[in-house]
Design a protein around this motif. Structure first.
Motif, PDB file in Angstrom:
ATOM      1  N   THR A 182       1.529  -0.809  -9.829  1.00 54.00           N
ATOM      2  CA  THR A 182       0.080  -0.768  -9.623  1.00 54.00           C
ATOM      3  C   THR A 182      -0.635  -0.857 -10.970  1.00 54.00           C
ATOM      4  N   GLU A 241       0.809  -1.214   0.000  1.00 58.66           N
ATOM      5  CA  GLU A 241       0.000   0.000   0.000  1.00 58.66           C
ATOM      6  C   GLU A 241       0.848   1.273   0.000  1.00 58.66           C
ATOM      7  N   ASN A 242       1.954   1.233   0.701  1.00 61.70           N
ATOM      8  CA  ASN A 242       2.711   2.470   0.941  1.00 61.70           C
ATOM      9  C   ASN A 242       3.986   2.636   0.133  1.00 61.70           C
ATOM     10  N   CYS A 243       4.493   1.556  -0.414  1.00 63.66           N
ATOM     11  CA  CYS A 243       5.833   1.643  -0.983  1.00 63.66           C
ATOM     12  C   CYS A 243       5.928   1.050  -2.385  1.00 63.66           C
ATOM     13  N   CYS A 244       4.821   0.839  -3.035  1.00 69.15           N
ATOM     14  CA  CYS A 244       4.895   0.144  -4.315  1.00 69.15           C
ATOM     15  C   CYS A 244       4.653   1.143  -5.446  1.00 69.15           C
ATOM     16  N   PRO A 245       5.580   1.236  -6.394  1.00 74.35           N
ATOM     17  CA  PRO A 245       5.509   2.321  -7.373  1.00 74.35           C
ATOM     18  C   PRO A 245       4.300   2.205  -8.306  1.00 74.35           C
ATOM     19  N   ALA A 246       3.927   3.346  -8.843  1.00 74.27           N
ATOM     20  CA  ALA A 246       2.747   3.445  -9.701  1.00 74.27           C
ATOM     21  C   ALA A 246       2.829   2.480 -10.882  1.00 74.27           C
TER      22      ALA A 246
END
Lengths: 555, 555
Positions: free
Chosen positions: B349, B341-346
């Motif tokens: 996603t 949720e907090n550290c995964c690059p766009a």
């Protein structure tokens, strides 16, 4: 009105800046992005996959950039080429290449083009660590005194580490090379037709000093018998001081770039070093911090001093008449860019896009709402190793304090704080070893872009930070040296101090430490220092062991 | 055909599972997501901002979930309520609340509704650390022997820490409470109309043991004179063993949930503990790992043993006739979800979205291409403190080895590996203290979802991991206990061992360690252990000091 031209060769682009000699007014600038950028994955000629830690460049980019940007600033400004009295280039360093008798890079020669060792080894080529180790161990064993001028350690980034790697891994390239030369001196050779070697890179990157020259041949022989005569066979013992004239623009090159033949060309220089007078600094006691992807810290002094882990001190290496002290942090802007690219959640990317701002601007905005210590995070800024004061490329990043509520802007701020602690370690090392740091002037891209960062640096170091007025301090510094090479008689200056008085300025806005912030940062810095010494001074070599395992698993 | 009903109260939802008693076949399941979920930011009644480390729940969610899910499984399956011979609930623990004389939660009373201490304190409410510290210091000072059963430390998560926090911070709520009760026993009170207290939470969370009962009143008095009679005034000394019948469903509750009055209700239980027989384990030497947001590690033994930092051992606490040993890791699935949720690059996603898969599935896919040690990363899995074996909620996360090429999937894998090292520390602690771990059976959400994770656990621990066949082991375990509460005469079982033989299974697919992976992980685990001890055993208390600074800066 007379003009001088500064050309600044960075890691990803070359910039030309045309400046009024009398006022320092910047009349035109032009940037060329290197088409081959940093070559760290595949060799362009053959597609060969490069080993880890390699970083090359294509010298064709340097020449293309030179022609395009110089013509562009002349066109933009409408300045008469005859009024451009002098020029100077500055470059990343140590960025070096093998060339042939005609002065052409070996990688231009079809015979050598597919050999990766024929290309330019960029400053951040880190694959010569085994050679650097040999250089250090051999110097210690033989009791060579030059080590102490470099904080006790020669870096894998430097000239002889890279040269020795060529000899180790590609003895045929080494043999075929007529010269091994810094890129900055090579571009000057193209400009003037004469080979010159500058005291700055010789001193900071090639173990040379004014009083005694290079280490003795016996030392080089101890490294490798074939390396005994490297200086005489592949380099030169004639080293020229900063500010002198290297030569004049050849007719052929003048035609190519649109200037007049005979234009004065200053001895080539290094980006961080030319920034010092351009940041108004021409005396001791003031640190210039050139802040971009990395930070270079430059201080002038009147006497030689031994400072742990500094990149070196060189007599006349920055300004004539001074010992120039240099230290460095190898991961600053790069660090934040890595984070923004690899660790920033999609929701932030979207928010930045919607608002039409950059992701780092958004992160800074959110992070600037945090108080010091509020995130509970602490990092060691070693994502790209540690240059000063530990001189160890095998160190890696560390962060602690994370919990399940930790947010991206907290991590981002912690990375910025870590680089500020790194700077503070360097200031402490200088200050406690007799190289006074009473004032600080920052320049480079970061101070322009990030006010929060500058305030954190002021709070952590508990010192006021001034900012150089020019947004392109390096190119301005080169233009200043160009004006000195031209000399007063031709409308320039006889002395860099005079040039600095007329051509360099700082901004009105400065960053002063906020006492309550400093009080917290003093506590956090103490924690940083403990971890810095635990992981960096070999109490726990876990980072090195993990790197070894990583290398084994990659191979 | 006879049926039994298991109801599993998790952190975010309640699940009902209807099971064939003879075969264990799961005929229907239904989930209710709590409308108030975990209350850790604002109190729903007043909007009051909660302090750090608070985590509450709304008991109305428990009753709503009960009614909806039980009716739903009956409707789905078409099973005749008369054929449902028994039921049992299991719950997170210690999850506790103050209730009035009528058995109603104080937070249902308008008079107390705006007082945050009137609500349910969820297991992961961590704000009672000062009270836990007092409980531990006082026990040490008075030489109380119960400490040793809990690995030397009582957690802030446990019953008396939470009860004492109510007394400390809200003495009026404490005074108004007729009882302080585990949520699992409170739901049973609602079902049967009689108050029962189960041996599992009493033993694991409230310092009770079969042989000697609770600590003496003099000890509670030493904590606070008003606390002297906490057991007699607010609790009960009548503790019932697992598998016994707590009572029968009242007509009123039977009408509400659609079952028959008189249906046997087993003594209430705890989620992790009911999973043990549902994972086929009814004898010593086999660890059951219940793997979800956190991990609970359960082992049966024939004798009491002292193991550092275990959550506790309780005679008859898991199965009658055994000492039940429990250890735990407080940050596992939560850890990976935080990262996603907090550290995964766009870009990740987007890729996941395009391919129609979850972000963690994408990360696992990329991470599974890495070899052990290939990332160079190492983490301490303390994002939510450390339960076993350090019992310290003030520890925080740590990661090192990052460089400018570090990718999200490498970090993700390193977090998974860190939790595997944490598990290995626990296995070593059991194994080296006489609680044998010869086999392992995993259950819970993670083994269902992530094969890479299971292989890493097998490789790190160098043991084969089996997987329980049921995807809802806890609810199945409760249904098994419900069948035992009903008894053989009514079509159930007289013994949990018989129930396990008929109703529980493991999958054919197991995870076996790969020797070359284990060889690397053995090296990495040694590094983990060194850092675990350095940061966790107070060689460097930086994590605690940063947390203090953080708290000061938040206030």
């Amino acid at each position: 009105m007379k003009y001088s031209l500064g050309i600044d060769y960075g890691t990803l682009s070359a910039r030309a800046l045309l400046v009024e000699v009398e006022t320092g007014k910047e009349v035109a600038t032009s940037v060329y992005e290197y088409s081959n950028a940093v070559i760290d994955e595949y060799l362009p000629s053959s597609g060969e996959k490069l080993p880890p830690d390699w970083a090359l460049q294509d010298p064709a980019d340097y020449l293309t950039g030179l022609g395009l940007t110089v013509k562009d600033v002349l066109k933009q400004s409408g300045v008469n080429p005859a009024d451009v009295i002098g020029m100077c280039i500055d470059f990343t360093a140590c960025t070096m290449l093998p060339i042939d008798k005609a002065g052409q890079p070996l990688c231009f020669d079809p015979k050598w083009r597919d050999n990766k060792h024929a290309w330019v080894k960029l400053w951040k080529h880190h694959a010569a660590q085994p050679e650097a180790n040999r250089i250090n161990e051999t110097a210690e064993r033989l009791g060579e005194t030059f080590l102490k001028r470099y904080g006790g350690k020669i870096s894998s980034e430097w000239f002889f580490s890279k040269a020795l790697q060529i000899l180790d891994e590609a003895p045929d390239v080494y043999a075929a090379a007529d010269r091994l030369i810094e890129a900055t001196d090579w571009v000057n050779l193209q400009l003037t037709g004469v080979e010159t070697r500058n005291a700055c890179t010789a001193g900071y990157k090639a173990m040379w000093e004014k009083a005694t020259g290079f280490p003795p041949n016996s030392y080089f022989k101890a490294l490798d018998p074939r390396f005994e005569h490297v200086v005489d066979e592949k380099m030169s013992r004639k080293i020229m001081p900063m500010g002198s004239k290297a030569g004049e623009l050849t007719p052929a090159m003048a035609a190519k770039i649109g200037l007049k033949p005979g234009t004065a060309v200053a001895v080539a220089n290094v980006d961080a070093h030319v920034a010092v007078p351009a940041a108004t600094v021409t005396k001791e006691g003031i640190m210039v911090a050139i802040m971009g992807t990395s930070i270079c810290h430059m201080v002038l002094g009147r006497e030689p001093k031994i400072v742990e882990g500094m990149c070196g001190y060189v007599e006349d290496g920055i300004l004539p008449g001074f010992f120039g002290f240099e230290a460095g942090q190898s991961c600053v802007g790069d660090h934040f860019a890595w984070f923004a690219e690899n660790c920033c959640p999609a929701s932030y990317t979207e928010e930045a896009k919607e608002r039409g701002i950059g992701i780092q601007q958004l992160l800074s905005e959110k992070a600037s709402k945090l108080k010091p210590g509020q995130s509970g995070l602490l990092a060691l800024d070693w994502w790209n190793g540690n240059r000063s004061i530990l001189v160890d490329v095998d160190l890696t990043g560390m962060m602690l304090g994370m919990n399940l509520n930790t947010k991206a802007e907290e991590i981002y701020r912690a990375l910025i704080e870590a680089t500020a602690y790194g700077t503070n370690i360097i200031i402490d090392a200088f200050d406690s070893n007799g190289v006074a740091v009473n004032e600080i002037v920052a320049c480079g891209g970061l101070p322009e872009k990030n006010e929060m960062l500058m305030q954190i640096y002021a709070d952590v170091t508990n010192r006021e930070w001034k900012i150089a007025a020019s947004a392109q301090t390096c190119a301005l510094g080169s233009a200043m040296w160009g004006a000195v090479a031209a000399g007063k008689a031709k409308g320039g200056y006889d002395d860099i101090v005079d040039a600095a008085i007329k051509m360099a300025r700082v901004k009105d806005r400065t960053f002063k430490p906020i006492p309550e912030n400093h009080a917290i940062y003093a506590k956090l810095f103490a924690e940083y220092k403990t971890l810095h010494d635990y992981f960096g001074r070999r109490a726990n070599d876990v980072m090195k062991r993990l790197k070894r395992i990583k290398e084994e698993q990659h191979s």
